[in-house]
Design a protein around this motif. Structure first.
Motif, PDB file in Angstrom:
ATOM      1  N   CYS A   1       0.752  -1.137   0.268  1.00  0.00           N
ATOM      2  CA  CYS A   1      -0.137   0.030  -0.157  1.00  0.00           C
ATOM      3  C   CYS A   1       0.645   0.866   0.246  1.00  0.00           C
ATOM      4  O   CYS A   1       0.518   2.286  -0.671  1.00  0.00           O
ATOM      5  CB  CYS A   1      -0.991   0.445   1.182  1.00  0.00           C
ATOM      6  SG  CYS A   1      -2.190   1.475   1.544  1.00  0.00           S
ATOM      7  N   ALA A   2       1.923   1.474   0.277  1.00  0.00           N
ATOM      8  CA  ALA A   2       2.681   2.931   0.505  1.00  0.00           C
ATOM      9  C   ALA A   2       3.468   3.089  -0.366  1.00  0.00           C
ATOM     10  O   ALA A   2       4.126   3.797  -0.421  1.00  0.00           O
ATOM     11  CB  ALA A   2       3.920   2.153   1.991  1.00  0.00           C
ATOM     12  N   ALA A   3       3.417   1.665  -1.050  1.00  0.00           N
ATOM     13  CA  ALA A   3       4.159   1.952  -2.445  1.00  0.00           C
ATOM     14  C   ALA A   3       3.783   2.123  -3.474  1.00  0.00           C
ATOM     15  O   ALA A   3       4.065   2.164  -4.384  1.00  0.00           O
ATOM     16  CB  ALA A   3       5.284   0.703  -2.469  1.00  0.00           C
ATOM     17  N   GLY A   4       2.455   2.578  -2.844  1.00  0.00           N
ATOM     18  CA  GLY A   4       1.167   2.727  -4.227  1.00  0.00           C
ATOM     19  C   GLY A   4       0.409   1.526  -4.636  1.00  0.00           C
ATOM     20  O   GLY A   4      -0.150   2.013  -6.198  1.00  0.00           O
ATOM     21  N   PHE A   5       0.935   0.288  -4.838  1.00  0.00           N
ATOM     22  CA  PHE A   5      -0.159  -1.146  -5.179  1.00  0.00           C
ATOM     23  C   PHE A   5       1.163  -1.543  -6.475  1.00  0.00           C
ATOM     24  O   PHE A   5      -0.221  -0.697  -7.442  1.00  0.00           O
ATOM     25  CB  PHE A   5      -0.583  -0.930  -5.336  1.00  0.00           C
ATOM     26  CG  PHE A   5      -1.636  -1.116  -3.842  1.00  0.00           C
ATOM     27  CD1 PHE A   5      -1.519  -2.330  -3.198  1.00  0.00           C
ATOM     28  CD2 PHE A   5      -3.060   0.080  -3.906  1.00  0.00           C
ATOM     29  CE1 PHE A   5      -2.390  -2.037  -1.661  1.00  0.00           C
ATOM     30  CE2 PHE A   5      -3.455  -0.111  -2.140  1.00  0.00           C
ATOM     31  CZ  PHE A   5      -3.043  -0.881  -1.587  1.00  0.00           C
ATOM     32  N   PRO A   6       2.179  -1.121  -6.858  1.00  0.00           N
ATOM     33  CA  PRO A   6       3.101  -1.396  -7.968  1.00  0.00           C
ATOM     34  C   PRO A   6       2.409  -2.778  -8.330  1.00  0.00           C
ATOM     35  O   PRO A   6       2.224  -3.676  -7.252  1.00  0.00           O
ATOM     36  CB  PRO A   6       4.295  -1.064  -7.667  1.00  0.00           C
ATOM     37  CG  PRO A   6       4.332  -1.644  -6.628  1.00  0.00           C
ATOM     38  CD  PRO A   6       3.432  -0.676  -5.227  1.00  0.00           C
ATOM     39  N   LEU A   7       1.796  -3.195  -9.388  1.00  0.00           N
ATOM     40  CA  LEU A   7       2.053  -4.306 -10.226  1.00  0.00           C
ATOM     41  C   LEU A   7       1.866  -3.809 -11.615  1.00  0.00           C
ATOM     42  O   LEU A   7       2.283  -3.170 -12.600  1.00  0.00           O
ATOM     43  CB  LEU A   7       0.841  -5.081 -10.152  1.00  0.00           C
ATOM     44  CG  LEU A   7      -1.110  -4.272  -9.787  1.00  0.00           C
ATOM     45  CD1 LEU A   7      -1.098  -4.104 -11.628  1.00  0.00           C
ATOM     46  CD2 LEU A   7      -2.132  -3.677  -9.169  1.00  0.00           C
ATOM     47  N   ALA A   8       1.923  -5.245 -12.498  1.00  0.00           N
ATOM     48  CA  ALA A   8       2.078  -5.585 -13.586  1.00  0.00           C
ATOM     49  C   ALA A   8       1.054  -6.779 -14.108  1.00  0.00           C
ATOM     50  O   ALA A   8       0.871  -7.798 -13.647  1.00  0.00           O
ATOM     51  CB  ALA A   8       3.570  -5.408 -14.372  1.00  0.00           C
ATOM     52  N   VAL A   9       0.650  -6.231 -15.176  1.00  0.00           N
ATOM     53  CA  VAL A   9      -0.480  -7.585 -15.824  1.00  0.00           C
ATOM     54  C   VAL A   9      -0.172  -7.951 -17.315  1.00  0.00           C
ATOM     55  O   VAL A   9       0.001  -7.378 -18.046  1.00  0.00           O
ATOM     56  CB  VAL A   9      -1.519  -7.116 -15.851  1.00  0.00           C
ATOM     57  CG1 VAL A   9      -2.565  -8.710 -16.396  1.00  0.00           C
ATOM     58  CG2 VAL A   9      -2.871  -6.711 -14.168  1.00  0.00           C
ATOM     59  N   ARG A  10       0.294  -9.348 -17.016  1.00  0.00           N
ATOM     60  CA  ARG A  10       1.396  -9.459 -18.388  1.00  0.00           C
ATOM     61  C   ARG A  10       0.756 -11.045 -18.580  1.00  0.00           C
ATOM     62  O   ARG A  10      -0.086 -12.295 -17.734  1.00  0.00           O
ATOM     63  CB  ARG A  10       2.726  -9.254 -18.418  1.00  0.00           C
ATOM     64  CG  ARG A  10       3.286  -8.939 -18.044  1.00  0.00           C
ATOM     65  CD  ARG A  10       3.589  -7.664 -18.796  1.00  0.00           C
ATOM     66  NE  ARG A  10       4.308  -6.750 -18.893  1.00  0.00           N
ATOM     67  CZ  ARG A  10       3.936  -5.316 -18.822  1.00  0.00           C
ATOM     68  NH1 ARG A  10       2.588  -5.260 -18.296  1.00  0.00           N
ATOM     69  NH2 ARG A  10       4.372  -4.307 -18.314  1.00  0.00           N
TER      70      ARG A  10
END
Length: 254
Positions: free
Chosen positions: A196-205
């Motif tokens: 959460c603190a990181a801003g919810f980084p994620l990728a969809v591949r």
């Protein structure tokens, strides 16, 4: 196995509420089934790219789960609890122009990506949608990919799509939302806070076909579809690969 609209495998100890195979006791009223509405903005002249929309939808689910209104004594907490106590069903609709403005006026959360905008609303009964949302189109949401997405940065949580399934953008948005939620359930409180603190980084591949079978058997959270729309019941749609679920730390936000 617990079910979403789809079914998933988040680990029973991390799942709030009642598993599907627990039936109401005698005399207990069956609670209404809830659904999480998501609306993606698709303007005729400037639709978002497919991957951008999918990633934004997945982040939107995480933003809701961590929102103070959705937990504890928050104003949405009861609806969110009742929704998570059953299938974590999600329905994605599309809107443009005045439709989008009417949807944006309702209580909810708008999450933006590079170009995509997704508005998510607190869960509603399956047959109790607000009229501003009920009239929106749900089927046939399709989006183009302007260019092939780059490789995710090292340490980024990745929601891997099944390379053998064809899904509309709307269907895929719901599936990656499920995957993000299963990952959230499986994480420790400290790892949730860090994400959460990181801003919810994620990728969809989309996974490589050669790697897909190993991914589904890796112990990571897997989304299995219940077969309500588009694909066969029991199909594995998404594997949620978060570094913390493999024993690695999430990179610090820059």
């Amino acid at each position: 196995m617990t079910r979403t609209e789809t079914a998933g495998e988040p680990g029973e100890q991390s799942r709030p509420g009642r598993a599907d195979d627990q039936q109401p006791s005698a005399g207990e009223e069956t609670p209404p089934e809830y659904v999480l509405p998501l609306v993606v903005r698709v303007e005729k002249t400037a639709p978002p790219g497919r991957t951008d929309a999918l990633e934004t939808a997945a982040r939107a689910v995480l933003v809701l789960l961590s929102d103070e209104r959705a937990v504890g004594a928050g104003e949405w907490a009861r609806a969110v609890h009742d929704w998570q106590d059953s299938r974590i069903r999600k329905v994605v609709r599309r809107a443009r122009g005045a439709e989008w403005r009417r949807a944006a006026a309702l209580p909810g959360i708008t999450v933006t990506g590079r170009e995509a905008e997704v508005r998510l609303f607190p869960p509603v009964p399956l047959d109790g949608w607000p009229k501003e949302l009920a009239r929106l189109q749900v089927s046939g949401t399709e989006l183009d990919e302007p260019q092939a997405p780059a490789e995710p940065a090292d340490g980024t949580p990745v929601l891997w799509l099944n390379p053998e399934l064809e899904m509309s953008a709307g269907k895929a948005m719901a599936q990656v939302g499920h995957g993000a939620q299963l990952a959230w359930w499986a994480l420790s409180a400290a790892d949730r806070d860090a994400w959460c603190a990181a801003g919810f980084p994620l990728a969809v591949r989309t996974a490589e076909p050669s790697a897909w079978a190993a991914s589904t058997g890796s112990g990571l959270p897997v989304v299995r579809d219940a077969g309500f729309t588009e694909i066969a019941p029991g199909s594995c749609t998404v594997v949620a690969d978060h570094p913390a679920l493999r024993g690695a730390a999430l990179p610090s936000a820059r």
